[in-house]
Motif scaffolding. Structure first.
Motif, PDB file in Angstrom:
ATOM      1  N   TRP A  26      -0.625  24.603   1.924  1.00  0.00           N
ATOM      2  CA  TRP A  26       0.820  24.594   1.684  1.00  0.00           C
ATOM      3  C   TRP A  26       1.231  25.420   0.467  1.00  0.00           C
ATOM      4  O   TRP A  26       2.166  26.210   0.545  1.00  0.00           O
ATOM      5  N   LEU A  60       8.296  18.619   9.086  1.00  0.00           N
ATOM      6  CA  LEU A  60       7.537  19.251   7.999  1.00  0.00           C
ATOM      7  C   LEU A  60       7.734  20.763   8.016  1.00  0.00           C
ATOM      8  O   LEU A  60       7.955  21.386   6.970  1.00  0.00           O
ATOM      9  N   LEU A  63      10.714  22.297   6.338  1.00  0.00           N
ATOM     10  CA  LEU A  63      10.758  22.319   4.875  1.00  0.00           C
ATOM     11  C   LEU A  63      10.269  23.650   4.303  1.00  0.00           C
ATOM     12  O   LEU A  63      10.477  23.929   3.122  1.00  0.00           O
ATOM     13  N   PHE A  64       9.620  24.458   5.127  1.00  0.00           N
ATOM     14  CA  PHE A  64       9.088  25.743   4.684  1.00  0.00           C
ATOM     15  C   PHE A  64      10.005  26.871   5.137  1.00  0.00           C
ATOM     16  O   PHE A  64      10.543  26.830   6.249  1.00  0.00           O
ATOM     17  N   TRP A  77      10.974  30.244  -3.332  1.00  0.00           N
ATOM     18  CA  TRP A  77       9.967  29.675  -4.229  1.00  0.00           C
ATOM     19  C   TRP A  77       9.922  30.478  -5.527  1.00  0.00           C
ATOM     20  O   TRP A  77      10.243  31.669  -5.544  1.00  0.00           O
ATOM     21  N   PRO A 222       7.978  25.262  -4.588  1.00  0.00           N
ATOM     22  CA  PRO A 222       9.122  25.370  -3.671  1.00  0.00           C
ATOM     23  C   PRO A 222      10.420  24.952  -4.338  1.00  0.00           C
ATOM     24  O   PRO A 222      10.427  24.147  -5.271  1.00  0.00           O
ATOM     25  N   SER A 224      12.755  23.247  -2.917  1.00  0.00           N
ATOM     26  CA  SER A 224      13.151  21.918  -2.462  1.00  0.00           C
ATOM     27  C   SER A 224      12.148  20.860  -2.889  1.00  0.00           C
ATOM     28  O   SER A 224      10.945  20.983  -2.629  1.00  0.00           O
ATOM     29  N   LYS A 226      11.954  18.116  -1.588  1.00  0.00           N
ATOM     30  CA  LYS A 226      11.552  17.379  -0.392  1.00  0.00           C
ATOM     31  C   LYS A 226      10.147  17.764   0.055  1.00  0.00           C
ATOM     32  O   LYS A 226       9.418  16.934   0.602  1.00  0.00           O
ATOM     33  N   LEU A 227       9.748  19.025  -0.175  1.00  0.00           N
ATOM     34  CA  LEU A 227       8.422  19.458   0.230  1.00  0.00           C
ATOM     35  C   LEU A 227       7.358  18.824  -0.665  1.00  0.00           C
ATOM     36  O   LEU A 227       6.300  18.401  -0.179  1.00  0.00           O
TER      37      LEU A 227
END
Length: 278
Positions: A26, A60, A63-64, A77, A222, A224, A226-227
């Motif tokens: 990730w 998931l 989120l990317f 990022w 990242p 976010s 959330k990731l």
């Protein structure tokens, strides 16, 4: 008991490897982004089969980002210093000439030697303890349960997660987790960035990474939260299982140490198993 201890050790090794592999994919290799950019649309494939649940995989994958920016990082990022993400602290050794700093020993006090013989990442105990007066000499105080301990010299790279409040000596950098960056993320971050950590070390007598040189080490983060949270939701349960098995191994080892001399001396006897039955 020996067989169960070894089984637990191998399971823990596998669980840690799983968490590290996910972190690497990730946050280091940007695997989901690369697969999406290459045209992969199946969310299960984007997440490299991490979960067979297509709905969860889709959540998931969302989120990317699906591409990279001109800086080579996933879009949005940023290359961020670890010192901007969490608090990194050091420790010290209270004077060994002053008994009042060591007795009565009320608080765990860790040195890199405490980590040298560990088979897993869970630190439950230390070989020495300090008094209240000794603790007052250490500006970082007691680090909380969940703090990640990184040995910063002699040698660099021992890692553990504190399972008890613990003070540290000058041979450590202590990483304090927060609401966004938990213990599992910080532990995996250190493993994934160990080459950078050692590259920033210096010293004539022995190599040491100072807090000053550690805090500016960067990695891709990242935009976010959330990731980061999603990684924690996957990795923290793995680490909890590691800690549970490590605790079981401690209990098994203590029981073995108690029973073995008594079995050998005949003080305790084990009846042979009964064959057959009524």
């Amino acid at each position: 008991m020996d067989d169960q201890i070894e089984l637990n050790r191998r399971i823990n090794e596998t669980l840690e490897g799983m968490a590290l592999a996910i972190f690497q994919d990730w946050f280091v290799d940007f695997g989901p982004v690369r697969r999406a950019q290459a045209g992969t649309t199946d969310p299960t494939a984007v997440m490299a089969g991490l979960t067979p649940d297509r709905q969860r995989a889709a959540g998931l994958a969302a989120l990317f980002p699906m591409s990279f920016g001109s800086d080579g990082l996933p879009v949005g990022w940023l290359e961020t210093e670890i010192g901007d993400l969490i608090k990194a602290v050091g420790g010290t050794t209270p004077s060994t000439r002053d008994d009042s700093l060591w007795s009565p020993g009320l608080h765990h006090w860790a040195t890199p030697k405490d980590l040298s013989g560990m088979n897993d990442l869970a630190l439950f105990d230390t070989s020495r303890q300090i008094s209240d007066a000794g603790l007052a000499k250490i500006t970082s105080g007691l680090l909380p349960v969940g703090a990640v301990l990184l040995s910063s010299r002699a040698p660099i790279g021992y890692l553990a997660i504190a399972q008890v409040p613990v003070a540290i000596n000058q041979g450590f950098i202590g990483l304090l987790p927060n609401k966004e960056f938990g213990s599992a993320y910080l532990y995996c971050w250190c493993k994934a960035n160990m080459n950078k950590i050692t590259a920033n070390a210096n010293g004539s007598t022995f190599q040491e990474i100072s807090k000053k040189n550690f805090r500016p080490i960067t990695s891709a983060v990242p935009s976010s939260a959330k990731l980061i949270s999603a990684f924690g939701e996957i990795a923290e349960p793995l680490f909890a299982r590691i800690v549970s098995a490590a605790q079981e191994n401690r209990t098994l080892a203590e029981t073995r140490a108690y029973l073995l001399p008594r079995l050998m001396s005949g003080e305790v006897q084990v009846s042979p198993p009964q064959v057959g039955g009524a």
